[in-house]
Design an enzyme around this catalytic site. Structure first.
Site, PDB file in Angstrom:
ATOM      1  N   ARG A   1     -10.892  -1.371  10.116  1.00  0.00           N
ATOM      2  CA  ARG A   1     -10.259  -0.129  10.570  1.00  0.00           C
ATOM      3  C   ARG A   1     -10.708   0.179  11.988  1.00  0.00           C
ATOM      4  NH1 ARG A   1     -10.416   3.617   5.123  1.00  0.00           N
ATOM      5  NH2 ARG A   1     -12.179   2.343   4.507  1.00  0.00           N
TER       6      ARG A   1
ATOM      7  N   SER B   1     -14.412   1.828  12.653  1.00  0.00           N
ATOM      8  CA  SER B   1     -15.521   0.899  12.428  1.00  0.00           C
ATOM      9  C   SER B   1     -15.468  -0.259  13.428  1.00  0.00           C
ATOM     10  CB  SER B   1     -15.530   0.397  10.979  1.00  0.00           C
ATOM     11  OG  SER B   1     -14.231   0.119  10.536  1.00  0.00           O
TER      12      SER B   1
ATOM     13  N   TYR C   1       0.840  -1.210   0.000  1.00  0.00           N
ATOM     14  CA  TYR C   1       0.000   0.000   0.000  1.00  0.00           C
ATOM     15  C   TYR C   1       0.872   1.256   0.000  1.00  0.00           C
ATOM     16  CZ  TYR C   1      -3.780   3.157   1.560  1.00  0.00           C
ATOM     17  OH  TYR C   1      -4.701   4.178   1.674  1.00  0.00           O
TER      18      TYR C   1
ATOM     19  N   ASN D   1      -6.258   9.593   8.252  1.00  0.00           N
ATOM     20  CA  ASN D   1      -7.386   8.742   8.679  1.00  0.00           C
ATOM     21  C   ASN D   1      -8.731   9.476   8.632  1.00  0.00           C
ATOM     22  OD1 ASN D   1      -4.854   7.728   9.956  1.00  0.00           O
ATOM     23  ND2 ASN D   1      -6.212   6.048  10.544  1.00  0.00           N
TER      24      ASN D   1
ATOM     25  N   GLN E   1      -0.378   4.320  20.565  1.00  0.00           N
ATOM     26  CA  GLN E   1      -0.115   4.898  19.239  1.00  0.00           C
ATOM     27  C   GLN E   1      -1.198   5.924  18.926  1.00  0.00           C
ATOM     28  OE1 GLN E   1      -1.298   1.859  19.862  1.00  0.00           O
ATOM     29  NE2 GLN E   1      -2.263   0.877  18.110  1.00  0.00           N
TER      30      GLN E   1
ATOM     31  N   LYS F   1       1.351   3.629  -3.243  1.00  0.00           N
ATOM     32  CA  LYS F   1       0.882   5.019  -3.253  1.00  0.00           C
ATOM     33  C   LYS F   1       2.037   5.983  -3.526  1.00  0.00           C
ATOM     34  CE  LYS F   1      -3.588   4.747  -2.090  1.00  0.00           C
ATOM     35  NZ  LYS F   1      -4.694   5.405  -2.783  1.00  0.00           N
TER      36      LYS F   1
ATOM     37  N   ASP G   1       3.223  -0.948  12.391  1.00  0.00           N
ATOM     38  CA  ASP G   1       2.104  -0.051  12.720  1.00  0.00           C
ATOM     39  C   ASP G   1       2.700   1.307  13.146  1.00  0.00           C
ATOM     40  OD1 ASP G   1      -1.011  -0.837  13.577  1.00  0.00           O
ATOM     41  OD2 ASP G   1      -0.241   0.995  14.486  1.00  0.00           O
TER      42      ASP G   1
ATOM     43  N   ARG H   1       0.779   9.912  14.248  1.00  0.00           N
ATOM     44  CA  ARG H   1       0.388  10.494  12.967  1.00  0.00           C
ATOM     45  C   ARG H   1      -0.481  11.720  13.202  1.00  0.00           C
ATOM     46  NH1 ARG H   1      -2.382   6.357   9.522  1.00  0.00           N
ATOM     47  NH2 ARG H   1      -0.373   5.462   9.032  1.00  0.00           N
TER      48      ARG H   1
HETATM   49  P1  NAD Z   1     -12.752   1.956   0.280  1.00  0.00           P
HETATM   50  O1  NAD Z   1     -12.083   0.622   0.344  1.00  0.00           O
HETATM   51  O2  NAD Z   1     -14.061   2.123   0.969  1.00  0.00           O
HETATM   52  O3  NAD Z   1     -12.942   2.423  -1.218  1.00  0.00           O
HETATM   53  C1  NAD Z   1     -12.097   2.042  -2.268  1.00  0.00           C
HETATM   54  C2  NAD Z   1     -12.964   1.717  -3.481  1.00  0.00           C
HETATM   55  O4  NAD Z   1     -12.121   1.363  -4.588  1.00  0.00           O
HETATM   56  C3  NAD Z   1     -13.902   0.536  -3.236  1.00  0.00           C
HETATM   57  O5  NAD Z   1     -15.196   0.850  -3.706  1.00  0.00           O
HETATM   58  C4  NAD Z   1     -13.275  -0.598  -4.069  1.00  0.00           C
HETATM   59  O6  NAD Z   1     -14.228  -1.553  -4.478  1.00  0.00           O
HETATM   60  C5  NAD Z   1     -12.647   0.189  -5.209  1.00  0.00           C
HETATM   61  N1  NAD Z   1     -11.517  -0.487  -5.860  1.00  0.00           N
HETATM   62  C6  NAD Z   1     -10.458  -1.096  -5.266  1.00  0.00           C
HETATM   63  N2  NAD Z   1      -9.619  -1.578  -6.186  1.00  0.00           N
HETATM   64  C7  NAD Z   1     -10.152  -1.275  -7.403  1.00  0.00           C
HETATM   65  C8  NAD Z   1      -9.754  -1.511  -8.744  1.00  0.00           C
HETATM   66  N3  NAD Z   1      -8.632  -2.176  -9.038  1.00  0.00           N
HETATM   67  N4  NAD Z   1     -10.554  -1.045  -9.738  1.00  0.00           N
HETATM   68  C9  NAD Z   1     -11.705  -0.395  -9.471  1.00  0.00           C
HETATM   69  N5  NAD Z   1     -12.131  -0.138  -8.220  1.00  0.00           N
HETATM   70  C10 NAD Z   1     -11.367  -0.579  -7.188  1.00  0.00           C
HETATM   71  O7  NAD Z   1     -11.688   3.020   0.835  1.00  0.00           O
HETATM   72  P2  NAD Z   1     -11.841   4.576   1.164  1.00  0.00           P
HETATM   73  O8  NAD Z   1     -11.581   4.753   2.600  1.00  0.00           O
HETATM   74  O9  NAD Z   1     -13.092   5.118   0.568  1.00  0.00           O
HETATM   75  O10 NAD Z   1     -10.583   5.140   0.383  1.00  0.00           O
HETATM   76  C11 NAD Z   1     -10.691   5.788  -0.870  1.00  0.00           C
HETATM   77  C12 NAD Z   1      -9.308   6.241  -1.329  1.00  0.00           C
HETATM   78  O11 NAD Z   1      -8.759   7.152  -0.366  1.00  0.00           O
HETATM   79  C13 NAD Z   1      -8.297   5.091  -1.464  1.00  0.00           C
HETATM   80  O12 NAD Z   1      -7.487   5.328  -2.569  1.00  0.00           O
HETATM   81  C14 NAD Z   1      -7.482   5.189  -0.191  1.00  0.00           C
HETATM   82  O13 NAD Z   1      -6.180   4.700  -0.373  1.00  0.00           O
HETATM   83  C15 NAD Z   1      -7.486   6.688   0.064  1.00  0.00           C
HETATM   84  N6  NAD Z   1      -7.289   6.989   1.495  1.00  0.00           N
HETATM   85  C16 NAD Z   1      -8.274   6.748   2.407  1.00  0.00           C
HETATM   86  C17 NAD Z   1      -8.042   7.005   3.758  1.00  0.00           C
HETATM   87  C18 NAD Z   1      -9.097   6.777   4.808  1.00  0.00           C
HETATM   88  O14 NAD Z   1      -8.823   6.997   5.984  1.00  0.00           O
HETATM   89  N7  NAD Z   1     -10.298   6.384   4.485  1.00  0.00           N
HETATM   90  C19 NAD Z   1      -6.807   7.508   4.172  1.00  0.00           C
HETATM   91  C20 NAD Z   1      -5.817   7.708   3.218  1.00  0.00           C
HETATM   92  C21 NAD Z   1      -6.077   7.460   1.873  1.00  0.00           C
HETATM   93  N1  UDP Z   2      -6.319  -0.675  15.722  1.00  0.00           N
HETATM   94  C1  UDP Z   2      -6.709  -1.173  16.965  1.00  0.00           C
HETATM   95  N2  UDP Z   2      -7.795  -1.995  17.012  1.00  0.00           N
HETATM   96  C2  UDP Z   2      -8.521  -2.335  15.918  1.00  0.00           C
HETATM   97  C3  UDP Z   2      -8.118  -1.823  14.647  1.00  0.00           C
HETATM   98  C4  UDP Z   2      -7.014  -0.999  14.590  1.00  0.00           C
HETATM   99  O1  UDP Z   2      -6.088  -0.877  17.987  1.00  0.00           O
HETATM  100  O2  UDP Z   2      -9.502  -3.077  16.055  1.00  0.00           O
HETATM  101  C5  UDP Z   2      -5.171   0.246  15.668  1.00  0.00           C
HETATM  102  C6  UDP Z   2      -4.140  -0.075  14.606  1.00  0.00           C
HETATM  103  O3  UDP Z   2      -3.188  -0.988  15.096  1.00  0.00           O
HETATM  104  C7  UDP Z   2      -3.552   1.298  14.331  1.00  0.00           C
HETATM  105  C8  UDP Z   2      -4.744   2.246  14.547  1.00  0.00           C
HETATM  106  O4  UDP Z   2      -5.672   1.523  15.331  1.00  0.00           O
HETATM  107  O5  UDP Z   2      -2.568   1.603  15.286  1.00  0.00           O
HETATM  108  C9  UDP Z   2      -5.398   2.696  13.258  1.00  0.00           C
HETATM  109  O6  UDP Z   2      -5.668   1.545  12.501  1.00  0.00           O
HETATM  110  P1  UDP Z   2      -6.459   1.586  11.120  1.00  0.00           P
HETATM  111  O7  UDP Z   2      -6.427   0.200  10.575  1.00  0.00           O
HETATM  112  O8  UDP Z   2      -7.780   2.225  11.293  1.00  0.00           O
HETATM  113  O9  UDP Z   2      -5.620   2.578  10.181  1.00  0.00           O
HETATM  114  P2  UDP Z   2      -4.066   2.834   9.904  1.00  0.00           P
HETATM  115  O10 UDP Z   2      -3.211   1.930  10.736  1.00  0.00           O
HETATM  116  O11 UDP Z   2      -3.921   2.562   8.457  1.00  0.00           O
HETATM  117  O12 UDP Z   2      -3.890   4.261  10.285  1.00  0.00           O
END
Ligand code: NAD
Ligand code: UDP
Length: 312
Positions: free
Chosen positions: A185, A188, A144, A173, A208, A148, A272, A276
């Site tokens: 996540r 959720s 990932y 996040n 963290q 990116k 992890d 952040r």
């Molecule tokens: P999400 O998983 O809910 O949405 C991603 C969507 O992309 C899904 O609908 C999935 O089905 C679709 N998808 C995945 N691979 C695909 C492919 N190869 N072709 C077509 N569709 C595809 O995630 P999100 O939280 O809505 O994230 C959206 C974007 O924002 C992502 O690029 C993610 O990396 C970026 N982002 C999100 C967060 C966050 O906290 N939510 C943080 C940093 C970056």
């Molecule tokens: N995390 C946790 N319990 C959970 C899911 C995640 O303690 O049930 C922690 C995880 O280890 C991380 C933080 O929460 O330190 C955020 O995790 P998330 O997967 O939401 O996003 P990211 O690590 O990509 O920021």
């Protein structure tokens, strides 16, 4: 009216973006392969003459005439992007090449949803855009993070070499309604566990930190970035600088849900990040953007969504 392609449009953030841009009077193509997204997120938009849903995978070429592309397609939760790490890398790299090729041919603007993960486990705190990051290239999060990072490189090279109008946004996040209840996540997980009265899983000792941004604020930042006319191409951090420990988040969720759930401590996943928090001075200056929804308000709206979702 603009013709706007939103890849990953059926996902959590993408579905909010589809709704916002449709309401503003644009023609939307929502493209998704439904790996982590769901038709439920955009069901209410289907039937609108200006909304088109396309099942497609961005690792394959796609042709359409569009003015703007928001490239959001990519699984975002660690369990989902680690499920098939090679596919995750292909989505970030091949998908980015396909979308940049489309942008070049159509002379469309393209915005890439990058991530705070490009900073890895940061040694600079809070994170500024000029920081190059501290990323493990061979770990379980690398598919990932490095995917990116490569996508950002491609954005800049298509900009320099082909004059494509690119914009890079580094998302921190984000949470809110339309998150998949079981995507693993932390927001959720905590809410669903609290609502079901199950143990709340804390990875590590919970010290963290993360900084959580409500989805409406984030979407507003994305649209401002796409619409800015100042030749500002980023990268720009978008996130809420209010930083908290995971333990603190879990306790807040317990309070807001009135839950009897207990905390259980599980091993911390590899690599992890320990801390952040975005520095958002660039977003304030260039986009006149800053988040306005505080964590309690945002969590209340998200809890309400999950309550309905779990009731079925
Ligand atoms: P999400 O998983 O809910 O949405 C991603 C969507 O992309 C899904 O609908 C999935 O089905 C679709 N998808 C995945 N691979 C695909 C492919 N190869 N072709 C077509 N569709 C595809 O995630 P999100 O939280 O809505 O994230 C959206 C974007 O924002 C992502 O690029 C993610 O990396 C970026 N982002 C999100 C967060 C966050 O906290 N939510 C943080 C940093 C970056
Ligand atoms: N995390 C946790 N319990 C959970 C899911 C995640 O303690 O049930 C922690 C995880 O280890 C991380 C933080 O929460 O330190 C955020 O995790 P998330 O997967 O939401 O996003 P990211 O690590 O990509 O920021």
């Amino acid at each position: 009216m603009k013709r706007i392609l939103i890849t990953g449009g059926a996902g959590f953030i993408g579905s909010h973006l589809c709704e916002r841009l449709l309401n503003e009077g644009n023609d939307i193509i929502c493209l998704d392969n439904f790996f982590t997204g769901s038709k439920d997120n955009i069901r209410h938009l289907i039937g609108n003459n200006h909304f088109e849903l396309v099942r497609h995978d961005i690792t394959k070429e796609y042709f359409a005439e569009v003015d703007e592309i928001y490239n959001l397609a990519c699984p975002a939760s660690p369990p989902h992007y680690q499920y098939n790490p090679i596919k995750t890398m292909k989505t970030s790299v091949l998908g980015m090449i396909n979308m940049l090729g489309l942008a070049k041919r159509c002379k469309a603007k393209i915005l890439q949803a990058s991530t705070s993960e490009v900073y890895g486990d940061p040694t600079v705190h809070p994170q500024v855009e000029s920081y190059w990051g501290n990323v493990n290239p061979i770990g379980i999060r690398s598919c990932y993070d490095e995917g990116k990072r490569c996508a950002e490189t491609l954005m800049m090279d298509y900009h320099r070499q082909n004059g494509v109008d690119t914009r890079i946004v580094r998302i921190f996040n984000t949470y809110g309604p339309n998150m998949d209840p079981y995507d693993g996540r932390v927001v959720s997980n905590c809410i669903v566990q609290a609502l079901k009265g199950e143990d709340i899983t804390i990875y590590g000792d919970g010290s963290q930190t993360r900084s959580f941004c409500y989805v409406d604020d984030l979407v507003d930042g994305l649209v401002r970035m796409m619409n800015n006319e100042q030749n500002f191409i980023g990268p720009v951090n978008l996130g809420n600088p209010s930083e908290r420990t995971i333990l603190n988040l879990a306790e807040l969720v317990i309070k807001l849900t009135n839950s009897s759930s207990k905390l259980v401590f599980l091993p911390l996943p590899q690599d992890d990040p320990t801390q952040r928090r975005p520095n958002i001075d660039v977003a304030k200056r260039e986009l006149n953007w800053q988040p306005s929804v505080d964590i309690e308000e945002g969590l209340k709206r998200t809890i309400e969504y999950f309550e309905k979702k779990l009731r079925g």
